[in-house]
Design a protein around this motif. Structure first.
Motif, PDB file in Angstrom:
ATOM      1  N   GLY A 110       0.797  -1.229   0.000  1.00 40.76           N
ATOM      2  CA  GLY A 110       0.000   0.000   0.000  1.00 40.76           C
ATOM      3  C   GLY A 110       0.821   1.266   0.000  1.00 40.76           C
ATOM      4  N   GLN A 111       2.151   1.141   0.153  1.00 37.60           N
ATOM      5  CA  GLN A 111       2.973   2.342   0.145  1.00 37.60           C
ATOM      6  C   GLN A 111       3.243   2.789  -1.291  1.00 37.60           C
ATOM      7  N   THR A 112       3.392   4.072  -1.482  1.00 31.07           N
ATOM      8  CA  THR A 112       3.747   4.628  -2.789  1.00 31.07           C
ATOM      9  C   THR A 112       5.074   5.344  -2.682  1.00 31.07           C
ATOM     10  N   ASN A 113       5.747   5.431  -3.796  1.00 29.84           N
ATOM     11  CA  ASN A 113       7.068   6.049  -3.814  1.00 29.84           C
ATOM     12  C   ASN A 113       6.954   7.479  -4.336  1.00 29.84           C
ATOM     13  N   ASN A 114       6.265   8.325  -3.570  1.00 34.29           N
ATOM     14  CA  ASN A 114       6.078   9.714  -3.975  1.00 34.29           C
ATOM     15  C   ASN A 114       7.166  10.576  -3.355  1.00 34.29           C
ATOM     16  N   GLN A 115       7.957  11.210  -4.199  1.00 33.40           N
ATOM     17  CA  GLN A 115       9.036  12.066  -3.735  1.00 33.40           C
ATOM     18  C   GLN A 115       8.887  13.441  -4.371  1.00 33.40           C
ATOM     19  N   LEU A 116       9.058  14.478  -3.571  1.00 33.57           N
ATOM     20  CA  LEU A 116       9.012  15.833  -4.107  1.00 33.57           C
ATOM     21  C   LEU A 116      10.325  16.131  -4.815  1.00 33.57           C
ATOM     22  N   ASN A 117      10.228  16.482  -6.070  1.00 31.27           N
ATOM     23  CA  ASN A 117      11.412  16.769  -6.876  1.00 31.27           C
ATOM     24  C   ASN A 117      11.668  18.273  -6.854  1.00 31.27           C
ATOM     25  N   GLN A 118      12.687  18.680  -6.097  1.00 33.05           N
ATOM     26  CA  GLN A 118      12.991  20.098  -5.945  1.00 33.05           C
ATOM     27  C   GLN A 118      13.732  20.680  -7.148  1.00 33.05           C
ATOM     28  N   SER A 119      13.969  19.865  -8.171  1.00 33.18           N
ATOM     29  CA  SER A 119      14.584  20.382  -9.397  1.00 33.18           C
ATOM     30  C   SER A 119      13.550  21.060 -10.295  1.00 33.18           C
ATOM     31  N   TYR A 120      12.278  20.891  -9.949  1.00 34.47           N
ATOM     32  CA  TYR A 120      11.217  21.623 -10.641  1.00 34.47           C
ATOM     33  C   TYR A 120      11.028  22.983  -9.965  1.00 34.47           C
ATOM     34  N   SER A 121      10.857  24.005 -10.767  1.00 35.71           N
ATOM     35  CA  SER A 121      10.538  25.336 -10.244  1.00 35.71           C
ATOM     36  C   SER A 121       9.061  25.614 -10.464  1.00 35.71           C
ATOM     37  N   LYS A 122       8.433  26.161  -9.448  1.00 35.68           N
ATOM     38  CA  LYS A 122       7.001  26.445  -9.499  1.00 35.68           C
ATOM     39  C   LYS A 122       6.772  27.925  -9.784  1.00 35.68           C
ATOM     40  N   PHE A 123       5.824  28.218 -10.658  1.00 34.29           N
ATOM     41  CA  PHE A 123       5.442  29.610 -10.896  1.00 34.29           C
ATOM     42  C   PHE A 123       3.985  29.654 -11.331  1.00 34.29           C
ATOM     43  N   GLU A 124       3.411  30.840 -11.269  1.00 36.68           N
ATOM     44  CA  GLU A 124       2.050  31.043 -11.751  1.00 36.68           C
ATOM     45  C   GLU A 124       2.044  32.206 -12.733  1.00 36.68           C
ATOM     46  N   ILE A 125       1.053  32.237 -13.579  1.00 36.71           N
ATOM     47  CA  ILE A 125       0.874  33.335 -14.530  1.00 36.71           C
ATOM     48  C   ILE A 125      -0.281  34.200 -14.047  1.00 36.71           C
ATOM     49  N   ARG A 126      -0.025  35.497 -13.970  1.00 31.12           N
ATOM     50  CA  ARG A 126      -1.070  36.438 -13.566  1.00 31.12           C
ATOM     51  C   ARG A 126      -1.482  37.295 -14.759  1.00 31.12           C
ATOM     52  N   ILE A 127      -2.773  37.423 -14.941  1.00 35.43           N
ATOM     53  CA  ILE A 127      -3.327  38.251 -16.010  1.00 35.43           C
ATOM     54  C   ILE A 127      -3.941  39.486 -15.361  1.00 35.43           C
ATOM     55  N   HIS A 128      -3.367  40.649 -15.644  1.00 34.67           N
ATOM     56  CA  HIS A 128      -3.840  41.915 -15.071  1.00 34.67           C
ATOM     57  C   HIS A 128      -4.669  42.650 -16.123  1.00 34.67           C
ATOM     58  N   ASN A 129      -5.911  42.938 -15.823  1.00 20.35           N
ATOM     59  CA  ASN A 129      -6.709  43.795 -16.704  1.00 20.35           C
ATOM     60  C   ASN A 129      -6.396  45.240 -16.340  1.00 20.35           C
ATOM     61  N   THR A 130      -5.525  45.873 -17.116  1.00 20.94           N
ATOM     62  CA  THR A 130      -5.089  47.236 -16.822  1.00 20.94           C
ATOM     63  C   THR A 130      -5.955  48.288 -17.506  1.00 20.94           C
ATOM     64  N   GLY A 131      -6.985  47.855 -18.239  1.00 18.62           N
ATOM     65  CA  GLY A 131      -7.891  48.793 -18.890  1.00 18.62           C
ATOM     66  C   GLY A 131      -9.113  49.065 -18.032  1.00 18.62           C
ATOM     67  N   ASN A 132     -10.056  49.805 -18.616  1.00 21.93           N
ATOM     68  CA  ASN A 132     -11.284  50.099 -17.875  1.00 21.93           C
ATOM     69  C   ASN A 132     -12.491  49.367 -18.441  1.00 21.93           C
ATOM     70  N   GLU A 133     -12.239  48.412 -19.343  1.00 21.61           N
ATOM     71  CA  GLU A 133     -13.306  47.590 -19.902  1.00 21.61           C
ATOM     72  C   GLU A 133     -13.054  46.129 -19.533  1.00 21.61           C
ATOM     73  N   PRO A 134     -14.106  45.342 -19.312  1.00 20.16           N
ATOM     74  CA  PRO A 134     -13.904  43.927 -18.973  1.00 20.16           C
ATOM     75  C   PRO A 134     -13.387  43.122 -20.154  1.00 20.16           C
ATOM     76  N   LEU A 135     -12.575  42.110 -19.849  1.00 14.76           N
ATOM     77  CA  LEU A 135     -12.162  41.126 -20.848  1.00 14.76           C
ATOM     78  C   LEU A 135     -13.157  39.975 -20.784  1.00 14.76           C
ATOM     79  N   GLU A 136     -13.712  39.622 -21.936  1.00 11.89           N
ATOM     80  CA  GLU A 136     -14.715  38.566 -21.982  1.00 11.89           C
ATOM     81  C   GLU A 136     -14.214  37.388 -22.801  1.00 11.89           C
ATOM     82  N   LYS A 137     -14.490  36.183 -22.300  1.00 10.23           N
ATOM     83  CA  LYS A 137     -14.116  34.934 -22.973  1.00 10.23           C
ATOM     84  C   LYS A 137     -12.630  34.942 -23.337  1.00 10.23           C
TER      85      LYS A 137
END
Length: 367
Positions: free
Chosen positions: A210-237
């Motif tokens: 029942g044990q699994t061999n799950n290891q965190l690989n620190q050679s991967y770098s984590k990041f996220e993408i942020r989308i900033h609406n810098t205008g005054n109109e909504p972005l749709e779809k």
């Protein structure tokens, strides 16, 4: 007092020339309207030219972009200089239009009217002035140009967007861990025990079931993408497509080696989709509307670079219902290579010694 402007002025002279070509092409009903020459060539005082429908001679347009930030104005000296140049245009012009993003100035208007009468009396081309307020009126009166100006240039709707990492910048340093390990094999001293005559390997180690061999690989770098609406109109779809340019070992939605439990346990609809074979991906937010000044944060993206200092370029393209934009993000790789030594006891005398392995992934429980 300056009248309120419903349309923003073009930000550069190239865009203003394009606007003039589009606008007067529609007004003149002249599909053959053209820009004159190319950058660096002599233009004889004419930036755009064409023959209006029903006419038999060329009309010319001299485009003068002026900054809206310092309210710079058209001058009589500029007018005289461009009129003199326009007299050398071949074949001779019938009319010369001065189109400028400068605001109306009664003194300049009077000067151009006087020049126009002088030219008519002398049998030369007419001279007319179109300042920004007048151009705005003409745009509103010509539907094709109006729709093009609003939708493609976004001057009236003021749609704009910026993509960043979680540091709210278009560049980010990543410091993936790698291991450079030396193995020291030492002799294992085995003492004889009569009880060892039983073969312990026949017994099943139930603790491993029942044990699994799950290891965190620190050679991967984590990041996220942020989308900033810098205008005054909504972005749709809206959605974002991106491609990685640069050497990458692996691309994933987690940094777990072994069983990918994160995928199995995920109960929500993901917003990031990755294709390792093409080193590309897309972000499709579950909420299809992003209002002005709001920020969308993507799920985490995991990337394993090579253990060296270099840049990875992320080319992105955002598309939405009536707006699109492109750009680049940059990941600056600065690897953290950790050297260590691991002692291993062995009964095999042929394996004794010190052996250095190459740079390898840094697994969290591989101590």
């Amino acid at each position: 007092m300056e009248s309120p402007q419903t349309l923003r002025r073009p930000s550069n002279w190239q865009d203003f020339e394009t606007l003039c070509k589009k606008l007067w092409g529609e007004i003149w009903n002249c599909p053959e309207i053209q820009k004159n020459g190319r950058l660096g060539q002599e233009q004889n005082g004419v930036d755009v030219f064409g023959i209006p429908f029903g006419e038999d001679a060329f009309y010319g347009i001299q485009c003068k972009g002026k900054s809206e930030y310092n309210n710079s104005q058209f001058t009589t000296k500029e007018i005289d200089k461009e009129i003199l140049k326009s007299k050398t245009f071949e074949p001779p012009l019938k009319k010369l239009y001065f189109a400028t993003t400068a605001l109306n100035d009664s003194k300049i208007q009077s000067y151009v009217r006087t020049k126009n009468i002088d030219h008519i009396k002398a049998g030369l081309f007419e001279v007319h002035l179109f300042s920004w307020e007048t151009i705005v009126d003409l745009i509103d009166e010509n539907k094709q140009t109006h729709d093009w100006y609003i939708k493609n240039q976004n001057y009236k709707s003021n749609k704009s967007v910026k993509l960043t990492f979680e540091n709210n910048e278009s560049e980010m340093i990543i410091e993936p861990k790698f291991r450079k390990r030396t193995y020291h094999y030492k002799q294992k001293i085995v003492q004889y025990n009569p009880r060892d005559r039983f073969n312990n390997n026949l017994f099943l180690d139930l603790s491993a079931i029942g044990q699994t061999n799950n290891q965190l690989n620190q050679s991967y770098s984590k990041f996220e993408i942020r989308i900033h609406n810098t205008g005054n109109e909504p972005l749709e779809k809206y959605k974002v497509f991106f491609n990685f340019k640069g050497e990458i070992q692996s691309l994933a939605d987690n940094n777990i080696d072994g069983h990918h439990l994160s995928k199995l346990l995920r109960k929500h609809q993901p917003d990031v989709f990755l294709w390792e074979e093409t080193m590309s991906g897309k972000v499709i937010p579950n909420d299809s509307i992003l209002v002005g000044d709001d920020i969308f944060r993507s799920e985490d993206i995991y990337l394993k670079p090579f253990p060296k200092e270099y840049d990875i370029i992320i080319e992105w393209k955002l598309i939405s219902k009536d707006f699109k934009e492109t750009g680049e993000l940059v990941l600056k790789v600065k690897p953290n290579i950790i050297s260590d030594t691991k002692e291993i006891l062995t009964e095999d005398p042929l394996r004794l010694g010190v052996f250095e392995k190459g740079i390898e992934d840094y697994l969290e429980d591989d101590e």
